[in-house]
Scaffold this active site. Structure first.
Site, mmCIF file in Angstrom:
data_model
loop_
_atom_site.group_PDB
_atom_site.id
_atom_site.type_symbol
_atom_site.label_atom_id
_atom_site.label_comp_id
_atom_site.label_asym_id
_atom_site.label_seq_id
_atom_site.Cartn_x
_atom_site.Cartn_y
_atom_site.Cartn_z
ATOM 1 N N HIS A 34 0.795 -1.413 0.054
ATOM 2 C CA HIS A 34 -0.087 0.001 -0.004
ATOM 3 C C HIS A 34 0.954 1.357 -0.144
ATOM 4 C CE1 HIS A 34 -2.499 -2.958 2.138
ATOM 5 N NE2 HIS A 34 -3.235 -2.664 1.338
ATOM 6 N N GLN A 150 -8.337 -6.725 -11.226
ATOM 7 C CA GLN A 150 -8.812 -5.550 -10.683
ATOM 8 C C GLN A 150 -8.463 -4.227 -11.218
ATOM 9 O OE1 GLN A 150 -9.539 -4.856 -6.270
ATOM 10 N NE2 GLN A 150 -8.179 -3.362 -6.310
ATOM 11 N N SER A 182 0.508 -8.969 1.355
ATOM 12 C CA SER A 182 -0.684 -9.174 1.049
ATOM 13 C C SER A 182 -1.272 -9.258 2.755
ATOM 14 C CB SER A 182 -1.299 -10.288 0.403
ATOM 15 O OG SER A 182 -2.730 -10.573 0.728
HETATM 16 P P1 AMP Z 1 -6.500 -3.478 -0.516
HETATM 17 O O1 AMP Z 1 -6.424 -2.715 0.790
HETATM 18 O O2 AMP Z 1 -6.132 -5.041 -0.323
HETATM 19 O O3 AMP Z 1 -7.832 -3.186 -1.072
HETATM 20 O O4 AMP Z 1 -5.475 -2.806 -1.493
HETATM 21 C C1 AMP Z 1 -5.360 -1.616 -1.714
HETATM 22 C C2 AMP Z 1 -4.377 -1.297 -2.776
HETATM 23 O O5 AMP Z 1 -3.294 -1.751 -2.672
HETATM 24 C C3 AMP Z 1 -4.836 -2.143 -4.168
HETATM 25 O O6 AMP Z 1 -4.863 -1.168 -5.327
HETATM 26 C C4 AMP Z 1 -3.762 -3.400 -4.303
HETATM 27 O O7 AMP Z 1 -3.666 -3.653 -5.546
HETATM 28 C C5 AMP Z 1 -2.743 -2.498 -3.669
HETATM 29 N N1 AMP Z 1 -1.779 -3.328 -3.145
HETATM 30 C C6 AMP Z 1 -1.968 -4.577 -2.454
HETATM 31 N N2 AMP Z 1 -0.879 -5.452 -2.156
HETATM 32 C C7 AMP Z 1 0.007 -4.750 -2.894
HETATM 33 C C8 AMP Z 1 1.468 -5.093 -3.182
HETATM 34 N N3 AMP Z 1 2.045 -6.236 -2.478
HETATM 35 N N4 AMP Z 1 2.063 -4.483 -3.976
HETATM 36 C C9 AMP Z 1 1.691 -3.315 -4.581
HETATM 37 N N5 AMP Z 1 0.207 -2.924 -4.352
HETATM 38 C C10 AMP Z 1 -0.321 -3.493 -3.691
#
Ligand code: AMP
Length: 275
Positions: A34, A150, A182
């Site tokens: 994030h 997504q 993640s």
């Molecule tokens: P989320 O909180 O899981 O909905 O993720 C919020 C944003 O962070 C989304 O655009 C995800 O694709 C991005 N994101 C999550 N994990 C990663 C990662 N390991 N590297 C880059 N972006 C990420």
């Protein structure tokens, strides 16, 4: 950093802040993935807005909404330290007022791969992001490569509905052993955690086999063999980066995609084949 859960207050603040506005939507439980989105927005935009909302609409009935990790205090601190100007952290009633019934559906692109396993997931994502884009009115939306389908679904929505926003994809951030960061990694047992980087190796195996002339079906068999036996694959494939239709080569732009279950935890990863 200012924080609000009110749409009216957020709009008042944003009207007085300089453009371009960069926007990073999240569900919290922040990690370095994030933060890479925030850093990119900070480098490119005069104002950085983040949102924190665990969106019930994108969770299926049997999914992990109730146990999704939540850490508002820690997340606020992480956003503030990374230079976010405004955090929008609405309650569910603000995002989904009584009687809420409108959803955004991007059609075929959201029905395969993740959409096949999680039939209501992408309409939940597009609905909440459409609403957030309307509220924040950013110039640039930052999304992670980690959730490749997504990114394709959101780009489709932005084009189709004419949102005046650019979509920037930020590369996947990884642990030293290549496991993609993640929030769900926290659910892995030590044995599953040790096995999880084999997902990335399987994707590399698939990419390299097809690139060196193997038929995709044979390459997928080799990729499955590269997976740790603790991992049960839902799919391993190569898709066009814009349409998410399967393709047989590794020509750009494409994603080599995979979803694998380690116990009850489902991990996603991909390789981005760029021009
Ligand atoms: P989320 O909180 O899981 O909905 O993720 C919020 C944003 O962070 C989304 O655009 C995800 O694709 C991005 N994101 C999550 N994990 C990663 C990662 N390991 N590297 C880059 N972006 C990420």
């Amino acid at each position: 950093m200012k924080t609000t859960g009110s749409i009216a207050e957020l709009r008042d603040w944003l009207a007085a802040l300089p453009r371009p506005i960069g926007f990073v939507p999240t569900m919290g439980a922040l990690h370095a993935g994030h933060m890479a989105l925030v850093q990119r927005a900070r480098a490119e935009c005069a104002t950085v807005v983040a949102s924190l909302f665990v969106n019930p609409l994108q969770f299926g009935l049997n999914e992990d909404l109730a146990k999704y990790p939540r850490d508002l205090v820690g997340d606020r601190e992480r956003f503030a330290n990374a230079g976010v100007d405004v955090l929008f952290a609405p309650d569910e009633a603000v995002m989904y007022p009584p009687g809420f019934s409108t959803t955004v559906d991007t059609g075929a692109i959201g029905t395969k791969y993740e959409g096949a396993v999680r039939p209501t997931h992408f309409s939940g994502v597009t609905t909440v992001v459409a609403k957030l884009l309307t509220i924040v009115a950013p110039d640039i939306l930052y999304v992670g490569q980690k959730d490749a389908q997504q990114t394709a679904v959101l780009r489709r929505m932005v084009t189709d509905l004419g949102f005046p926003v650019a979509v920037e994809i930020v590369e996947t951030q990884r642990e030293a052993d290549e496991l993609a960061l993640s929030s769900r990694n926290a659910y892995l047992t030590p044995e599953q955690r040790a096995a999880a980087p084999s997902l990335h190796r399987a994707l590399e195996t698939l990419r390299d086999a097809v690139a060196s002339g193997a038929k995709k079906n044979d390459a997928v068999v080799r990729a499955r063999a590269a997976l740790d036996p603790l991992g049960a694959p839902d799919y391993l494939d190569i898709v066009d980066a814009d349409t998410f239709e399967p393709i047989d080569s590794v020509r750009a732009p494409a994603f080599v995609i995979g979803a694998v279950r380690f116990g009850t935890t489902r991990l996603l990863d991909n390789l981005w084949i760029r021009k």
